[in-house]
Design a protein around this motif. Structure first.
Motif, PDB file in Angstrom:
ATOM      1  N   THR A  23       0.820  -1.211   0.000  1.00  0.00           N
ATOM      2  CA  THR A  23       0.000   0.000   0.000  1.00  0.00           C
ATOM      3  C   THR A  23       0.856   1.264   0.000  1.00  0.00           C
ATOM      4  N   SER A  24       0.237   2.374  -0.441  1.00  0.00           N
ATOM      5  CA  SER A  24       0.887   3.684  -0.288  1.00  0.00           C
ATOM      6  C   SER A  24       0.340   4.369   0.959  1.00  0.00           C
ATOM      7  N   TYR A  25      -0.545   3.712   1.659  1.00  0.00           N
ATOM      8  CA  TYR A  25      -1.171   4.278   2.860  1.00  0.00           C
ATOM      9  C   TYR A  25      -0.907   3.394   4.081  1.00  0.00           C
ATOM     10  N   PRO A  26       0.387   3.209   4.436  1.00  0.00           N
ATOM     11  CA  PRO A  26       0.715   2.270   5.514  1.00  0.00           C
ATOM     12  C   PRO A  26       0.134   2.660   6.877  1.00  0.00           C
ATOM     13  N   ASN A  27       0.050   3.955   7.147  1.00  0.00           N
ATOM     14  CA  ASN A  27      -0.445   4.340   8.478  1.00  0.00           C
ATOM     15  C   ASN A  27      -1.935   4.051   8.635  1.00  0.00           C
ATOM     16  N   ILE A  28      -2.701   4.433   7.618  1.00  0.00           N
ATOM     17  CA  ILE A  28      -4.149   4.173   7.698  1.00  0.00           C
ATOM     18  C   ILE A  28      -4.381   2.670   7.785  1.00  0.00           C
ATOM     19  N   LEU A  29      -3.645   1.906   6.954  1.00  0.00           N
ATOM     20  CA  LEU A  29      -3.851   0.455   6.957  1.00  0.00           C
ATOM     21  C   LEU A  29      -3.433  -0.170   8.292  1.00  0.00           C
ATOM     22  N   LYS A  30      -2.280   0.263   8.805  1.00  0.00           N
ATOM     23  CA  LYS A  30      -1.821  -0.331  10.071  1.00  0.00           C
ATOM     24  C   LYS A  30      -2.811  -0.020  11.196  1.00  0.00           C
ATOM     25  N   ASN A  31      -3.299   1.207  11.241  1.00  0.00           N
ATOM     26  CA  ASN A  31      -4.303   1.555  12.266  1.00  0.00           C
ATOM     27  C   ASN A  31      -5.532   0.667  12.140  1.00  0.00           C
ATOM     28  N   TYR A  32      -5.934   0.461  10.907  1.00  0.00           N
ATOM     29  CA  TYR A  32      -7.122  -0.362  10.662  1.00  0.00           C
ATOM     30  C   TYR A  32      -6.898  -1.791  11.152  1.00  0.00           C
ATOM     31  N   LEU A  33      -5.693  -2.311  10.874  1.00  0.00           N
ATOM     32  CA  LEU A  33      -5.391  -3.685  11.304  1.00  0.00           C
ATOM     33  C   LEU A  33      -5.363  -3.766  12.835  1.00  0.00           C
ATOM     34  N   VAL A  34      -4.756  -2.763  13.459  1.00  0.00           N
ATOM     35  CA  VAL A  34      -4.692  -2.764  14.935  1.00  0.00           C
ATOM     36  C   VAL A  34      -6.102  -2.712  15.524  1.00  0.00           C
ATOM     37  N   GLU A  35      -6.934  -1.800  14.958  1.00  0.00           N
ATOM     38  CA  GLU A  35      -8.322  -1.685  15.463  1.00  0.00           C
ATOM     39  C   GLU A  35      -9.058  -3.009  15.360  1.00  0.00           C
ATOM     40  N   ASN A  36      -8.703  -3.799  14.353  1.00  0.00           N
ATOM     41  CA  ASN A  36      -9.400  -5.072  14.144  1.00  0.00           C
ATOM     42  C   ASN A  36      -8.629  -6.273  14.683  1.00  0.00           C
ATOM     43  N   ASN A  37      -7.568  -5.984  15.446  1.00  0.00           N
ATOM     44  CA  ASN A  37      -6.792  -7.063  16.065  1.00  0.00           C
ATOM     45  C   ASN A  37      -6.254  -8.076  15.084  1.00  0.00           C
ATOM     46  N   VAL A  38      -5.794  -7.583  13.933  1.00  0.00           N
ATOM     47  CA  VAL A  38      -5.276  -8.514  12.924  1.00  0.00           C
ATOM     48  C   VAL A  38      -3.793  -8.216  12.703  1.00  0.00           C
ATOM     49  N   GLU A  39      -2.996  -9.273  12.664  1.00  0.00           N
ATOM     50  CA  GLU A  39      -1.573  -9.076  12.369  1.00  0.00           C
ATOM     51  C   GLU A  39      -1.302  -9.443  10.926  1.00  0.00           C
ATOM     52  N   ALA A  40      -0.803  -8.462  10.175  1.00  0.00           N
ATOM     53  CA  ALA A  40      -0.449  -8.721   8.779  1.00  0.00           C
ATOM     54  C   ALA A  40       0.802  -7.915   8.486  1.00  0.00           C
ATOM     55  N   LYS A  41       1.498  -8.294   7.411  1.00  0.00           N
ATOM     56  CA  LYS A  41       2.702  -7.552   7.061  1.00  0.00           C
ATOM     57  C   LYS A  41       2.335  -6.464   6.048  1.00  0.00           C
ATOM     58  N   VAL A  42       2.726  -5.240   6.346  1.00  0.00           N
ATOM     59  CA  VAL A  42       2.397  -4.125   5.455  1.00  0.00           C
ATOM     60  C   VAL A  42       3.662  -3.663   4.740  1.00  0.00           C
ATOM     61  N   ILE A  43       3.607  -3.658   3.407  1.00  0.00           N
ATOM     62  CA  ILE A  43       4.750  -3.175   2.626  1.00  0.00           C
ATOM     63  C   ILE A  43       4.386  -1.831   2.023  1.00  0.00           C
ATOM     64  N   GLU A  44       5.217  -0.836   2.247  1.00  0.00           N
ATOM     65  CA  GLU A  44       4.920   0.491   1.697  1.00  0.00           C
ATOM     66  C   GLU A  44       5.514   0.644   0.299  1.00  0.00           C
ATOM     67  N   LEU A  45       4.657   0.986  -0.665  1.00  0.00           N
ATOM     68  CA  LEU A  45       5.128   1.283  -2.027  1.00  0.00           C
ATOM     69  C   LEU A  45       4.619   2.676  -2.377  1.00  0.00           C
ATOM     70  N   SER A  46       5.434   3.447  -3.106  1.00  0.00           N
ATOM     71  CA  SER A  46       4.979   4.815  -3.352  1.00  0.00           C
ATOM     72  C   SER A  46       4.111   4.922  -4.607  1.00  0.00           C
ATOM     73  N   GLY A  47       4.116   3.911  -5.460  1.00  0.00           N
ATOM     74  CA  GLY A  47       3.253   3.964  -6.649  1.00  0.00           C
ATOM     75  C   GLY A  47       3.136   2.579  -7.258  1.00  0.00           C
ATOM     76  N   SER A  48       2.272   2.468  -8.284  1.00  0.00           N
ATOM     77  CA  SER A  48       2.050   1.194  -8.979  1.00  0.00           C
ATOM     78  C   SER A  48       1.842   0.033  -8.017  1.00  0.00           C
ATOM     79  N   VAL A  49       1.085   0.302  -7.001  1.00  0.00           N
ATOM     80  CA  VAL A  49       0.810  -0.713  -5.974  1.00  0.00           C
ATOM     81  C   VAL A  49       0.118  -1.935  -6.577  1.00  0.00           C
ATOM     82  N   GLU A  50      -0.693  -1.655  -7.617  1.00  0.00           N
ATOM     83  CA  GLU A  50      -1.539  -2.728  -8.157  1.00  0.00           C
ATOM     84  C   GLU A  50      -0.763  -3.863  -8.823  1.00  0.00           C
TER      85      GLU A  50
END
Ligand code: PRT
Ligand code: ZN
Length: 288
Positions: free
Chosen positions: A118-145
């Motif tokens: 994702t290019s939005y690591p903070n929003i995603l990490k917060n979301y995962l924490v709120e939902n008690n899920v552990e996942a690995k987040v990789i930050e990419l600045s573009g062409s994430v798809e």
């Protein structure tokens, strides 16, 4: 010398044209801004700073720009101390999970132990924490798809509007992490200066009146005199409709302001009640 309010807008990108259009709808006369980093309005104490959208929240937090127009996603990702004053109704998108077409996930728990680009690591990490899920987040600045097809990540979390980019990359939209649209933001210390506050209040009033107008239509029609009561019942007018006499004594003209989305709903009823020549016109500004 009078102070100018400083507004940051995106220099070149998805929000640029609509941001400038909004300012023009507010009656601002803006100098030719091609390739310039800062321009002034000729009829309002306003300087416009053209910046990359990623930088706007920080400039506003630091009061270098007093206000800005930027996607809510950027504000939330940067987690800076600015105030979101008003959602502006354009630049709508969602930050959503994109997964390979053949994958299936039911809810956020299925992200457990997966890798998400994702290019939005903070929003995603917060979301995962709120939902008690552990996942690995990789930050990419573009062409994430392209991350899943390169084997870099299982899933992506990216902004989606039409969904075409996902489809082109053999991905599909799964659940939504955040809804976003362009918003007017303001520095928390700008208000301390009464001169700037006054300019801001004046600009905000214009922005609100222009947004209200965009959602409204001015309708006009001719009606038989004896159907006036029925017609007034049908029209969900902001205020009481205007009723005018016509040269044909059996007819009246009725004018009213209604919400845009009501126009097609009431059209048939108006016709049944005898209305003819029904016109709907755009409105530039509404001050109630
Ligand atoms: O150069 P600068 O840094 O200023 O611009 P940028 O390239 O970072 O941003 P830009 O212009 O792409 O987007 C500016 C803002 O527009 C974003 O911060 C969002 O608030 C908003 N917005 C609305 C979008 C989209 N819709 C959008 N679809 N921003 C990006 N996208 C991208 C998305 O990342 C993906 O690559 O478009 C693609 C998906 O679009 P669809 O239509 O195929 O689903
Ligand atoms: Zn950007």
């Amino acid at each position: 010398m009078k102070k100018n309010l400083k507004l940051a807008v995106q220099k070149k990108g998805r929000l640029s044209d609509k941001s400038m259009q909004l300012l023009r709808n507010c009656g601002l006369d803006i100098e030719n801004f091609q390739d310039r980093l800062i321009v002034s309005a000729t009829n309002f104490n306003l300087d416009i700073l053209f910046l990359r959208d990623d930088d706007i929240p920080e400039y506003v937090q630091d009061n270098v720009a007093h206000i800005g127009i930027v996607g809510e996603n950027e504000v939330l990702e940067k987690g800076l101390d600015v105030e979101i004053v008003k959602k502006l109704g354009f630049g709508r998108c969602s930050l959503s999970l994109g997964i390979p077409e053949k994958s299936k996930i039911n809810d956020v728990n299925d992200l457990s132990n997966k890798t998400i680009a994702t290019s939005y690591p903070n929003i995603l990490k917060n979301y995962l924490v709120e939902n008690n899920v552990e996942a690995k987040v990789i930050e990419l600045s573009g062409s994430v798809e392209i991350a899943p097809s390169l084997g870099v990540a299982d899933f992506i979390c990216d902004l989606v509007s039409t969904g075409n980019t996902l489809k082109l990359n053999k991905l599909k939209k799964s659940f939504k992490v955040l809804d976003s649209q362009a918003a007017l933001i303001k520095s928390k210390i700008m208000d301390e200066d009464p001169e700037l506050k006054k300019l801001f209040d004046k600009l905000l009033e214009r922005i609100e009146s222009s947004l209200k107008a965009q959602k409204s239509k001015y309708i006009m029609m001719n009606i038989p005199k004896n159907s006036l009561d029925r017609i007034i019942e049908i029209i969900p007018s902001l205020k009481s409709p205007t009723v005018l006499p016509l040269s044909d004594e059996n007819l009246l003209a009725v004018h009213a302001v209604i919400s845009e989305n009501k126009f097609w709903d009431i059209n048939e009823d108006l016709k049944k009640a005898g209305a003819s020549g029904i016109l709907s016109l755009p409105i530039e500004n509404i001050i109630l």
